[in-house]
Design a protein around this motif. Structure first.
Motif, mmCIF file in Angstrom:
data_model
loop_
_atom_site.group_PDB
_atom_site.id
_atom_site.type_symbol
_atom_site.label_atom_id
_atom_site.label_comp_id
_atom_site.label_asym_id
_atom_site.label_seq_id
_atom_site.Cartn_x
_atom_site.Cartn_y
_atom_site.Cartn_z
ATOM 1 N N LYS A 69 57.690 30.758 34.111
ATOM 2 C CA LYS A 69 57.607 29.395 34.533
ATOM 3 C C LYS A 69 57.050 28.575 33.663
ATOM 4 O O LYS A 69 57.205 27.287 33.506
ATOM 5 C CB LYS A 69 57.144 29.330 35.947
ATOM 6 C CG LYS A 69 57.013 27.793 36.476
ATOM 7 C CD LYS A 69 56.723 27.829 37.794
ATOM 8 C CE LYS A 69 56.756 26.383 38.513
ATOM 9 N NZ LYS A 69 58.054 25.808 38.537
ATOM 10 N N ASN A 81 55.122 24.469 42.194
ATOM 11 C CA ASN A 81 56.329 23.762 42.369
ATOM 12 C C ASN A 81 55.681 22.180 42.625
ATOM 13 O O ASN A 81 56.304 21.268 42.268
ATOM 14 C CB ASN A 81 57.302 24.058 43.180
ATOM 15 C CG ASN A 81 58.252 25.167 42.521
ATOM 16 O OD1 ASN A 81 58.570 24.990 41.396
ATOM 17 N ND2 ASN A 81 58.431 26.390 43.224
ATOM 18 N N LEU A 128 59.912 30.854 38.734
ATOM 19 C CA LEU A 128 58.937 31.842 39.229
ATOM 20 C C LEU A 128 59.720 32.489 40.676
ATOM 21 O O LEU A 128 59.272 33.750 40.743
ATOM 22 C CB LEU A 128 57.615 30.933 39.516
ATOM 23 C CG LEU A 128 56.315 31.870 40.101
ATOM 24 C CD1 LEU A 128 55.010 31.254 39.565
ATOM 25 C CD2 LEU A 128 56.374 31.913 41.803
ATOM 26 N N LEU A 162 60.628 26.585 35.341
ATOM 27 C CA LEU A 162 61.446 27.163 36.299
ATOM 28 C C LEU A 162 61.415 28.678 36.425
ATOM 29 O O LEU A 162 60.971 29.118 35.320
ATOM 30 C CB LEU A 162 62.715 26.563 36.688
ATOM 31 C CG LEU A 162 63.823 27.066 35.630
ATOM 32 C CD1 LEU A 162 65.234 27.045 36.415
ATOM 33 C CD2 LEU A 162 63.621 26.007 34.510
#
Length: 252
Positions: free
Chosen positions: A22, A58, A29, A27
């Motif tokens: 990530k 996030n 994870l 992105l």
């Protein structure tokens, strides 16, 4: 919880690796975490374990930027449909056995890996197409999330087709994944899966995930982005194939 306490090194290493991915790519994870954790525990348990690390990382990604309100105004049909999809999926999937959920997770990873490895030209959709495709993409994402704990399909290809600039795309991904995480957490809590002990383990997983993400951010300018993405998707392809075969064997 025995699957977690019996494999502490696997869990810690999983979140370190997922956080690193990530940190480098913005992105991956939840996808990497659930995929690797699925090797030693049922996908629903893995989905509960990623809730806190996924939500924190996030949410930060989703609000870090100046486009939050504009993106929310544009993406609300998709975000609302994701919640609906998770609610519907949570009512359907609890009765599925370990074989079915493992197979579903493997297929989701295979689809995402293929989308990243195949030399497909990015497609940009118009406003009219976006208007009627957004709810469908959100509903499908919610269903996949409820069944596997993975948020990326078909949300990532859909967002990539919106023609957003890089920073706005990264922020949009963060918003979508945050909503999916919250909806998943609520569904798991309602089903009794996300209890106090699992919630504690999920909170503890934030430490290795954050450490891995910090390392990934340090590593990002020092590695080839193209090579890293290829290795990432190739690994997901192998992992997805292994999980799909494992699920099929359990169903046999």
């Amino acid at each position: 919880m025995e699957a977690i306490t019996s494999h502490p090194a696997h869990v810690v290493l999983t979140f370190l690796v997922a956080g690193m991915v990530k940190g480098v790519t913005g992105l991956g994870l939840p996808t990497v975490s659930v995929g690797l954790l699925g090797l030693v525990m049922p996908p629903p348990l893995a989905a509960g374990l990623i809730v806190v690390p996924s939500f924190v990382t996030n949410l930060w990604q989703g609000v870090a930027g100046g486009s939050t309100l504009a993106l929310l105004a544009r993406l609300w049909p998709m975000l609302s449909a994701i919640v609906a999809g998770v609610v519907v999926g949570a009512a359907w999937f609890p009765g599925a056995g370990a074989g079915a959920t493992t197979l579903a997770l493997g297929l989701a990873l295979l689809a995402y890996a293929a989308s990243g490895l195949l030399p497909l030209r990015p497609v940009t959709m118009g406003k009219r197409a976006e208007g009627w495709l957004a709810p469908g993409a959100g509903l499908a994402t919610g269903l996949v999330t409820a069944g596997t704990g993975v948020f990326v399909m078909p949300s990532v290809p859909f967002l990539q087709a919106l023609g957003l600039k890089r920073d706005a795309l990264v922020q949009a991904l963060g918003l979508v994944f945050t909503v999916a995480t919250v909806a998943l957490a609520a569904a798991l809590a309602r089903e009794g899966t996300l209890g106090g002990e699992l919630a504690l383990f999920s909170f503890l997983a934030l430490a290795p995930a954050s450490a891995g993400m910090a390392f990934g951010q340090w590593l990002r300018p020092r590695v080839s982005a193209v090579l890293f993405r290829r290795c990432f998707f190739a690994t997901l392809l192998l992992l997805g194939a292994h999980l799909a075969v494992t699920g099929l064997r359990r169903l046999a």
